[in-house]
Design a protein around this motif. Structure first.
Motif, PDB file in Angstrom:
ATOM      1  N   PHE A 153      -6.043   2.495  -7.102  1.00 36.85           N
ATOM      2  CA  PHE A 153      -6.350   3.415  -6.006  1.00 36.85           C
ATOM      3  C   PHE A 153      -7.711   3.109  -5.390  1.00 36.85           C
ATOM      4  N   GLY A 177      -5.631   4.603  -0.402  1.00 35.85           N
ATOM      5  CA  GLY A 177      -4.312   4.632  -1.031  1.00 35.85           C
ATOM      6  C   GLY A 177      -4.202   3.712  -2.222  1.00 35.85           C
ATOM      7  N   ASP A 178      -2.982   3.591  -2.753  1.00 31.41           N
ATOM      8  CA  ASP A 178      -2.682   2.742  -3.910  1.00 31.41           C
ATOM      9  C   ASP A 178      -2.288   1.346  -3.434  1.00 31.41           C
ATOM     10  N   PRO A 195      -0.447  -0.110  -9.734  1.00 31.35           N
ATOM     11  CA  PRO A 195      -1.198   0.361  -8.570  1.00 31.35           C
ATOM     12  C   PRO A 195      -2.656   0.643  -8.914  1.00 31.35           C
ATOM     13  N   LYS A 232       0.860  -1.182   0.000  1.00 32.31           N
ATOM     14  CA  LYS A 232       0.000   0.000   0.000  1.00 32.31           C
ATOM     15  C   LYS A 232       0.893   1.228   0.000  1.00 32.31           C
ATOM     16  N   ASP A 233       0.721   2.049  -1.029  1.00 28.88           N
ATOM     17  CA  ASP A 233       1.574   3.239  -1.192  1.00 28.88           C
ATOM     18  C   ASP A 233       3.054   2.860  -1.162  1.00 28.88           C
ATOM     19  N   ASN A 234       3.390   1.782  -1.874  1.00 28.47           N
ATOM     20  CA  ASN A 234       4.764   1.284  -2.031  1.00 28.47           C
ATOM     21  C   ASN A 234       5.369   0.712  -0.757  1.00 28.47           C
TER      22      ASN A 234
END
Length: 293
Positions: A101, A85-86, A99, A61-63
């Motif tokens: 979202f 988040g992504d 990703p 999640k979010d890298n």
């Protein structure tokens, strides 16, 4: 052509590491935006043509890596701060997905749409969604501030085959019953729906068209060269045999080399008689007249 389209489709979905096919993160329900407190299931779909083997999954999640090693990731009572988040997934030794979202919104009414890109010709369903604790009636959908649907009970708007001309600003409204049993109209945020051109058929058609042009052009060049060669050939020109080409100059007394004889061939077409059928034989019908040198 179907084989070519399949190759194009697979090449477009190839990952950057080792040519692996990228997995895809999907949502259940299939909405890219949810209300605060909604439940969502994230699934890591791995396209494969072979029977699936047991896999271990990694989620991000979010890298940043998050807890979870199964194909499905469950989000219960989603939170704006924790779950928005992504999201990406990956299998051991495989490529990481693009990703996707997940937008968690704290509101009474939202217009829900699928998380993936929308292409011309695809079906599209929009949903006017309200918080589970309220009673809602009289749903209306708008495009560019023009009402396009009204229903007392149906909260969805469906387009079977969306066109690029249907891109625009969409929103919805609902009558929400408050705690004192009074209905108040609640309006969703505006969502821009962008319908993209269907790129895959365009790319495939362009590639096939280019290939056809190249093949046709090559055939035309070959035919022109063949006609030019025969049209400029002198009918009285001596045709050297293989022995002529390979015979060394000067007097050669090698008994293995035979004497070479020259003659002129006057070739003209005859009407086709009974054909000789043979797999490896090409027959040319002609008259052969000897001409004194």
């Amino acid at each position: 052509m179907s084989v070519f389209l399949a190759i194009v489709f697979l090449s477009l979905n190839m990952g950057k590491s080792g040519g692996a096919i990228k997995p895809v993160v999907t949502f259940t329900p299939n909405w890219g935006n949810v209300l605060l407190g909604d439940d969502v299931i994230l699934t890591c779909d791995v396209p494969s043509t072979v029977p699936e083997e047991p896999r271990t999954y990694h989620w991000y999640k979010d890298n940043q890596p998050i807890i979870g090693d199964q194909q499905r990731l469950f989000i219960n009572k989603s939170s704006v701060q924790e779950d928005r988040g992504d999201y990406q997934c990956q299998t051991i030794g495989g490529d990481i997905s693009d990703p996707v979202f997940l937008n968690v919104i704290n509101s009474r009414v939202i217009l829900q749409r699928p998380p993936s890109a929308i292409y011309e010709g695809d079906p599209l369903t929009l949903r006017c969604h309200h918080q589970r604790f309220f009673i809602a009636i009289n749903t209306k959908f708008y495009k560019d501030d023009q009402e396009i649907k009204s229903s007392e009970s149906d909260s969805t708007f469906h387009i079977p085959n969306i066109m690029m001309s249907q891109s625009g600003l969409y929103k919805c409204t609902k009558q929400i019953q408050s705690y004192d049993r009074i209905y108040m109209m609640e309006r969703s945020d505006v969502s821009f729906i962008s319908v993209k051109d269907n790129e895959l058929p365009v790319i495939a058609a362009a590639a096939i068209g280019s290939l056809v042009v190249i093949v046709v052009f090559a055939v035309l060049i070959w035919k022109c060269k063949t006609r030019k060669r025969f049209s400029h050939q002198d009918p009285h020109q001596a045709i050297p045999t293989a022995e002529t080409i390979n015979k060394p100059p000067g007097n050669n007394t090698d008994p293995d080399l035979q004497d070479v004889y020259y003659t002129y061939l006057d070739i003209s077409q005859l009407s086709k008689g009974k054909r000789i059928k043979h797999e490896d034989l090409t027959v040319t019908y002609a008259t052969v007249n000897n001409v004194n040198i």
